[in-house]
Structure formats: C-alpha cells, structure tokens
Design a protein around this motif. Structure first.
Motif, mmCIF file in Angstrom:
data_model
loop_
_atom_site.group_PDB
_atom_site.id
_atom_site.type_symbol
_atom_site.label_atom_id
_atom_site.label_comp_id
_atom_site.label_asym_id
_atom_site.label_seq_id
_atom_site.Cartn_x
_atom_site.Cartn_y
_atom_site.Cartn_z
ATOM 1 N N PRO A 88 0.874 -0.456 10.497
ATOM 2 C CA PRO A 88 -0.544 -0.647 10.848
ATOM 3 C C PRO A 88 -1.438 -0.385 9.635
ATOM 4 C CG PRO A 88 0.507 0.945 12.313
ATOM 5 C CD PRO A 88 1.521 0.552 11.305
ATOM 6 N N PRO A 89 -2.625 -1.002 9.571
ATOM 7 C CA PRO A 89 -3.489 -0.863 8.389
ATOM 8 C C PRO A 89 -3.914 0.569 8.072
ATOM 9 C CG PRO A 89 -4.259 -2.640 9.783
ATOM 10 C CD PRO A 89 -3.149 -1.963 10.517
ATOM 11 N N ASP A 90 -3.964 1.465 9.056
ATOM 12 C CA ASP A 90 -4.402 2.830 8.759
ATOM 13 C C ASP A 90 -3.334 3.647 8.038
ATOM 14 O OD1 ASP A 90 -2.701 2.892 10.882
ATOM 15 O OD2 ASP A 90 -3.829 4.391 12.050
ATOM 16 N N GLN A 91 -2.096 3.133 7.915
ATOM 17 C CA GLN A 91 -1.042 3.840 7.195
ATOM 18 C C GLN A 91 -0.969 3.441 5.718
ATOM 19 O OE1 GLN A 91 2.687 3.498 9.221
ATOM 20 N NE2 GLN A 91 1.980 4.646 11.020
ATOM 21 N N PHE A 97 -6.828 -2.309 0.036
ATOM 22 C CA PHE A 97 -7.683 -3.323 0.654
ATOM 23 C C PHE A 97 -8.898 -3.648 -0.196
ATOM 24 C CE2 PHE A 97 -5.430 -1.157 4.117
ATOM 25 C CZ PHE A 97 -4.755 -2.226 4.637
ATOM 26 N N GLN A 98 -9.143 -2.887 -1.268
ATOM 27 C CA GLN A 98 -10.285 -3.128 -2.148
ATOM 28 C C GLN A 98 -9.908 -3.908 -3.401
ATOM 29 O OE1 GLN A 98 -11.756 0.775 -2.860
ATOM 30 N NE2 GLN A 98 -12.530 1.044 -0.778
#
Length: 138
Positions: A88-91, A97-98
């Motif tokens: 998941p993206p929070d891991q 992502f920048q």
C-alpha cells in the motif's frame, strides 16, 4: 590439376568428326569446361551471410490489468520466483512520490545555489562544446 583435365577434354574434342550430333556434343563439352572451374558455394555453419537470421524477441509483455496493479512486473531479475507484490502507498517513503518523472527542468527554472543547477550547467556546456567541435578535424 584441373588445367590438365581441361586440356585433355579439349584435345579429345578436336578429333571428333563434324556432323550435327558431334557439333552439339562439342558445344556441350566446351560449355562444361567453362562451368567446371567455379568453386562450389560453401554452406554456412554458424553466423554469416548465408544463414537465415532469427529475429530477436524481447520479453513477453504483460497486458493483464489486475497483475499490473498488484505486482511490480519486471522487477524480478532472477530466473526463478515471481514478481514482488506491491505494498500500500503508506508503506513507501514520501520522497518516492515526489520524484520528477517528467522532462528535466531547464537551467532558468533552477535556483543558482543548488547542486542540480551546477550539474545542469556543466551538461549544457559539454553539449555546446560538442556541437561547436562537431565538424572540426583534428
């Protein structure tokens, strides 16, 4: 050796009497003399001009949307095993992502006191030098 056999055939055809069938035979013998001296074409065993080249195929492209969204397709470099699952993206860390995935920023858009500015300036100067010296001979 081949010159000797050609000479022998030519001397044998001299003694043939002249009628229609022998003249036909004589022309066949002389035509044979002209074509016998050529070397036979060698069959290519490996790479070369005579071989039919196999087309290089790349890896199989995955078009399954479920697999593309749940696995990191192509990230497994080993022969065995499977591609890793996506988390998941929070891991994942924020900096991931920048990242700038588009075209690189132009020199005028960068701050002059950053490391990226000086790296870009050096690249552009190298490109300019190469363009100026492209047509010059040593």
């Amino acid at each position: 050796m081949s010159g000797y056999s050609l000479f022998r055939i030519a001397t044998l055809t001299k003694g043939i009497t002249s009628n229609a069938t022998t003249s036909l035979c004589r022309t066949n013998v002389f035509n044979r003399i002209q074509t016998c001296g050529y070397a036979k074409k060698v069959v290519a065993k490996g790479k070369g001009k005579g071989m039919v080249k196999d087309e290089h195929r790349g890896p199989d492209v995955c078009t399954d949307p479920v697999r593309l969204t749940s696995y990191a397709v192509g990230a497994n470099i080993l022969k065995q095993g499977d591609d890793p699952h996506l988390k998941p993206p929070d891991q994942y860390p924020e900096w991931l992502f920048q990242l700038n995935l588009g075209t690189p920023k132009k020199l005028q858009e960068l701050e002059s006191d950053t490391w990226e500015y000086w790296k870009r300036l050096r690249k552009e100067n190298i490109w300019r030098f190469n363009r100026l010296h492209k047509g010059k001979k040593f």
